[in-house]
Scaffold this motif. Sequence first.
Motif, PDB file in Angstrom:
ATOM      1  N   UNK A  22       0.833  -1.205   0.000  1.00  0.00           N
ATOM      2  CA  UNK A  22       0.000   0.000   0.000  1.00  0.00           C
ATOM      3  C   UNK A  22       0.871   1.260   0.000  1.00  0.00           C
ATOM      4  N   UNK A  23       1.955   1.254   0.767  1.00  0.00           N
ATOM      5  CA  UNK A  23       2.864   2.401   0.794  1.00  0.00           C
ATOM      6  C   UNK A  23       3.498   2.609  -0.580  1.00  0.00           C
ATOM      7  N   UNK A  24       3.893   1.526  -1.232  1.00  0.00           N
ATOM      8  CA  UNK A  24       4.472   1.644  -2.570  1.00  0.00           C
ATOM      9  C   UNK A  24       3.451   2.199  -3.568  1.00  0.00           C
ATOM     10  N   UNK A  25       2.209   1.730  -3.496  1.00  0.00           N
ATOM     11  CA  UNK A  25       1.166   2.246  -4.387  1.00  0.00           C
ATOM     12  C   UNK A  25       0.985   3.743  -4.185  1.00  0.00           C
ATOM     13  N   UNK A  26       0.937   4.176  -2.915  1.00  0.00           N
ATOM     14  CA  UNK A  26       0.763   5.606  -2.616  1.00  0.00           C
ATOM     15  C   UNK A  26       1.908   6.437  -3.167  1.00  0.00           C
ATOM     16  N   UNK A  27       3.092   5.856  -3.225  1.00  0.00           N
ATOM     17  CA  UNK A  27       4.269   6.575  -3.719  1.00  0.00           C
ATOM     18  C   UNK A  27       4.480   6.358  -5.213  1.00  0.00           C
ATOM     19  N   UNK A  28       3.513   5.811  -5.900  1.00  0.00           N
ATOM     20  CA  UNK A  28       3.662   5.557  -7.328  1.00  0.00           C
ATOM     21  C   UNK A  28       4.717   4.501  -7.607  1.00  0.00           C
ATOM     22  N   UNK A  29       4.841   3.552  -6.691  1.00  0.00           N
ATOM     23  CA  UNK A  29       5.794   2.450  -6.757  1.00  0.00           C
ATOM     24  C   UNK A  29       7.253   2.913  -6.719  1.00  0.00           C
TER      25      UNK A  29
END
Length: 73
Positions: A22-29
Amino acid sequence: MLDLGAAEAAALRAGLEALARAALRRRGYKSFGVCETCMHHVRQAGGAYCALLNLPIAPDDTTRICHEHTISA
Protein backbone atom coordinates in the motif's frame (compact mmCIF):
# COMPACT_ATOMS: atom_id res chain seq x y z
CA MET A 1 10.62 -10.79 23.66
CA LEU A 2 7.25 -11.71 22.22
CA ASP A 3 6.83 -15.31 21.07
CA LEU A 4 4.31 -15.66 18.26
CA GLY A 5 2.71 -18.87 17.14
CA ALA A 6 2.94 -19.89 13.49
CA ALA A 7 -0.53 -18.57 12.65
CA GLU A 8 0.10 -15.23 14.38
CA ALA A 9 3.50 -14.85 12.70
CA ALA A 10 1.95 -15.60 9.30
CA ALA A 11 -0.83 -13.05 9.90
CA LEU A 12 1.71 -10.43 10.99
CA ARG A 13 3.87 -11.12 7.91
CA ALA A 14 0.84 -10.83 5.61
CA GLY A 15 -0.21 -7.59 7.26
CA LEU A 16 3.27 -6.08 6.95
CA GLU A 17 3.49 -7.12 3.29
CA ALA A 18 0.09 -5.52 2.62
CA LEU A 19 1.23 -2.35 4.38
CA ALA A 20 4.42 -2.21 2.30
CA ARG A 21 2.47 -2.75 -0.94
CA ALA A 22 0.00 0.00 0.00
CA ALA A 23 2.86 2.40 0.79
CA LEU A 24 4.47 1.64 -2.57
CA ARG A 25 1.17 2.25 -4.39
CA ARG A 26 0.76 5.61 -2.62
CA ARG A 27 4.27 6.58 -3.72
CA GLY A 28 3.66 5.56 -7.33
CA TYR A 29 5.79 2.45 -6.76
CA LYS A 30 8.84 4.60 -5.99
CA SER A 31 11.21 2.69 -3.74
CA PHE A 32 12.12 3.74 -0.24
CA GLY A 33 14.99 2.72 1.95
CA VAL A 34 18.06 3.90 3.79
CA CYS A 35 20.73 6.02 2.16
CA GLU A 36 23.38 3.32 1.98
CA THR A 37 21.12 1.09 -0.16
CA CYS A 38 20.36 3.81 -2.72
CA MET A 39 21.96 3.68 -6.16
CA HIS A 40 23.09 7.29 -5.71
CA HIS A 41 25.07 6.43 -2.57
CA VAL A 42 28.80 6.46 -3.30
CA ARG A 43 31.43 5.24 -0.85
CA GLN A 44 34.59 7.31 -1.01
CA ALA A 45 37.83 7.30 0.94
CA GLY A 46 36.71 10.45 2.78
CA GLY A 47 33.19 9.14 3.52
CA ALA A 48 29.89 8.80 1.71
CA TYR A 49 28.56 10.99 -1.07
CA CYS A 50 25.16 11.42 -2.77
CA ALA A 51 25.70 11.49 -6.53
CA LEU A 52 22.13 12.68 -7.14
CA LEU A 53 22.30 15.73 -4.88
CA ASN A 54 26.07 16.23 -5.25
CA LEU A 55 26.49 16.39 -1.48
CA PRO A 56 28.70 14.66 1.07
CA ILE A 57 26.79 12.45 3.50
CA ALA A 58 27.56 12.45 7.21
CA PRO A 59 28.38 8.96 8.55
CA ASP A 60 25.26 8.90 10.76
CA ASP A 61 23.04 9.86 7.82
CA THR A 62 23.90 6.80 5.72
CA THR A 63 21.56 4.66 7.85
CA ARG A 64 18.65 7.10 7.70
CA ILE A 65 15.73 7.09 5.27
CA CYS A 66 16.63 8.50 1.86
CA HIS A 67 13.84 10.67 0.41
CA GLU A 68 15.18 10.24 -3.13
CA HIS A 69 15.86 6.51 -2.77
CA THR A 70 16.30 4.56 -5.98
CA ILE A 71 16.87 0.81 -5.98
CA SER A 72 20.41 -0.15 -6.97
CA ALA A 73 20.64 -2.13 -10.17
